[in-house]
Design a protein around this motif. Structure first.
Motif, PDB file in Angstrom:
ATOM      1  N   LEU A 285      15.110  71.288  44.649  1.00  0.00           N
ATOM      2  CA  LEU A 285      15.916  70.784  45.763  1.00  0.00           C
ATOM      3  C   LEU A 285      16.033  69.262  45.748  1.00  0.00           C
ATOM      4  CD1 LEU A 285      14.712  73.077  48.685  1.00  0.00           C
ATOM      5  CD2 LEU A 285      16.716  73.321  47.219  1.00  0.00           C
TER       6      LEU A 285
ATOM      7  N   ALA B  50      16.997  66.546  48.528  1.00  0.00           N
ATOM      8  CA  ALA B  50      16.182  67.157  49.578  1.00  0.00           C
ATOM      9  C   ALA B  50      14.708  66.806  49.460  1.00  0.00           C
ATOM     10  CB  ALA B  50      16.352  68.678  49.558  1.00  0.00           C
TER      11      ALA B  50
ATOM     12  N   GLY C 206      15.153  69.974  52.893  1.00  0.00           N
ATOM     13  CA  GLY C 206      14.617  70.951  51.951  1.00  0.00           C
ATOM     14  C   GLY C 206      13.909  72.096  52.644  1.00  0.00           C
TER      15      GLY C 206
ATOM     16  N   ALA D 262      20.879  73.619  50.752  1.00  0.00           N
ATOM     17  CA  ALA D 262      20.347  72.258  50.651  1.00  0.00           C
ATOM     18  C   ALA D 262      21.473  71.226  50.775  1.00  0.00           C
ATOM     19  CB  ALA D 262      19.605  72.081  49.330  1.00  0.00           C
TER      20      ALA D 262
END
Length: 255
Positions: A203, A208, A131, A117
Motif C-alpha cells: 500500500l 498509504a 492504509g 487505498a
C-alpha cells in the motif's frame, strides 16, 4: 457415449492457447530474453543488500506496516461480526435482509485493496490511516461472508437446547451459536492478519504509508541495494507473522 479427447490433442490445444495468449500480450522470445537480461543486471545491483544508513527509519516503516495490518484486521473483524449475523440463515429469518447483507459483502470485497487505498488516499490524505481503511473495508466483506457461512454450518441442537431452557433468540445466539464458531472465526481473523502483513507492504506504493513507501522510493531512484535490504526485511517479517499465526491457529482448532 461421449468420447474423451486423447491427451496429445489436449496438450496441443493447451499449447495453442498458450501461444495465442503470449502473442496477444506481445511476449515475444526477444522481449522475454531482454527482460531476463535486465533482471539479471538488477540482481547484480542488489548485491550486497544495504540499509544505506537508514535502518532506524526502515524499522519504523516496518512497524508501521505491521500496525496497519493489525488495526485493519481488527476493524474488519469488529465490523464483520454484526454483518455476518444479518446474513446467516439460522440467525435472521428475513430473506430480503439476508440478501441485502450478502450483497453488501460482495460490494465491499469486490473492489481490490489497492483501489480502496487510492480512494482513501484521496479522501483522508497520504499516510497509514488511509492504509488501515483500505485494508479494513474489503476484509470486512470477506470476513463477514466467512463468518456467516461458519454460523450457518453450526450445530442447531445447542441453540435449540438454549431455547428450550427459556432463553430468547438473541441469548440463544450468544450462548448456543457463537461459542461453537468462535475458534473458526478467530482462525479466519488470524489468517486475514497474515495476508494483511503482505498487503500492507504494497500500500505504500500508492502513498498509504508503511515500509512500502520506503521501498517505492528506493526503486524510483534506483537504489537497488537498499531496495533488496527492504525486501529481505519484509520477507522476514511475513515469515515470522505466518509462523506465529499458524501456531496460534493450530492451538485454536486443536487445543
Amino acid at each position: 457415449m461421449r468420447r474423451i479427447p486423447a491427451p496429445p490433442l489436449l496438450f496441443a490445444a493447451g499449447a495453442l492457447l498458450l501461444g495465442a495468449a503470449l502473442w496477444r500480450v506481445d511476449a515475444t522470445p526477444a522481449r522475454i530474453w531482454e527482460g531476463l537480461s535486465r533482471l539479471g543486471w538488477l540482481l547484480v545491483l542488489m548485491w550486497p543488500p544495504s540499509p544505506g544508513g537508514a535502518l532506524p527509519d526502515l524499522l519504523q516503516g516496518l512497524a508501521e506496516s505491521m500496525a496497519m495490518a493489525f488495526l485493519g484486521t481488527l476493524l474488519a473483524a469488529l465490523a464483520a461480526l454484526p454483518l455476518a449475523l444479518l446474513g446467516a440463515g439460522n440467525v435472521v429469518g428475513s430473506a430480503l435482509l439476508r440478501f441485502s447483507a450478502r450483497r453488501v459483502y460482495d460490494g465491499l470485497r469486490g473492489i481490490d485493496t489497492l483501489v480502496w487505498a487510492l480512494i482513501f488516499v484521496s479522501a483522508v490524505g497520504m499516510g497509514p490511516f488511509a492504509g488501515i481503511l483500505a485494508l479494513a473495508v474489503p476484509d470486512t466483506g470477506t470476513l463477514a461472508k466467512l463468518f456467516s457461512e461458519a454460523l450457518e454450518g453450526a450445530d442447531r441442537r445447542q441453540v435449540e437446547a438454549v431455547r428450550a431452557a427459556g432463553a430468547g433468540r438473541s441469548l440463544a445466539v450468544r450462548l448456543g451459536l457463537l461459542p461453537q464458531v468462535a475458534p473458526v472465526m478467530l482462525s479466519q481473523i488470524l489468517y486475514t492478519f497474515e495476508s494483511n502483513t503482505r498487503s500492507a507492504t504494497i500500500l505504500g506504493v500508492v502513498g498509504a504509508g508503511g515500509i512500502g513507501l520506503a521501498l517505492s522510493d528506493r526503486i524510483r531512484i534506483n537504489n537497488w541495494d537498499e531496495a533488496a535490504f527492504i525486501v529481505l526485511m519484509i520477507l522476514l517479517m511475513v515469515a515470522a507473522i505466518d509462523r506465529l499465526s499458524r501456531l496460534a491457529r493450530l492451538r485454536l482448532i486443536r487445543p
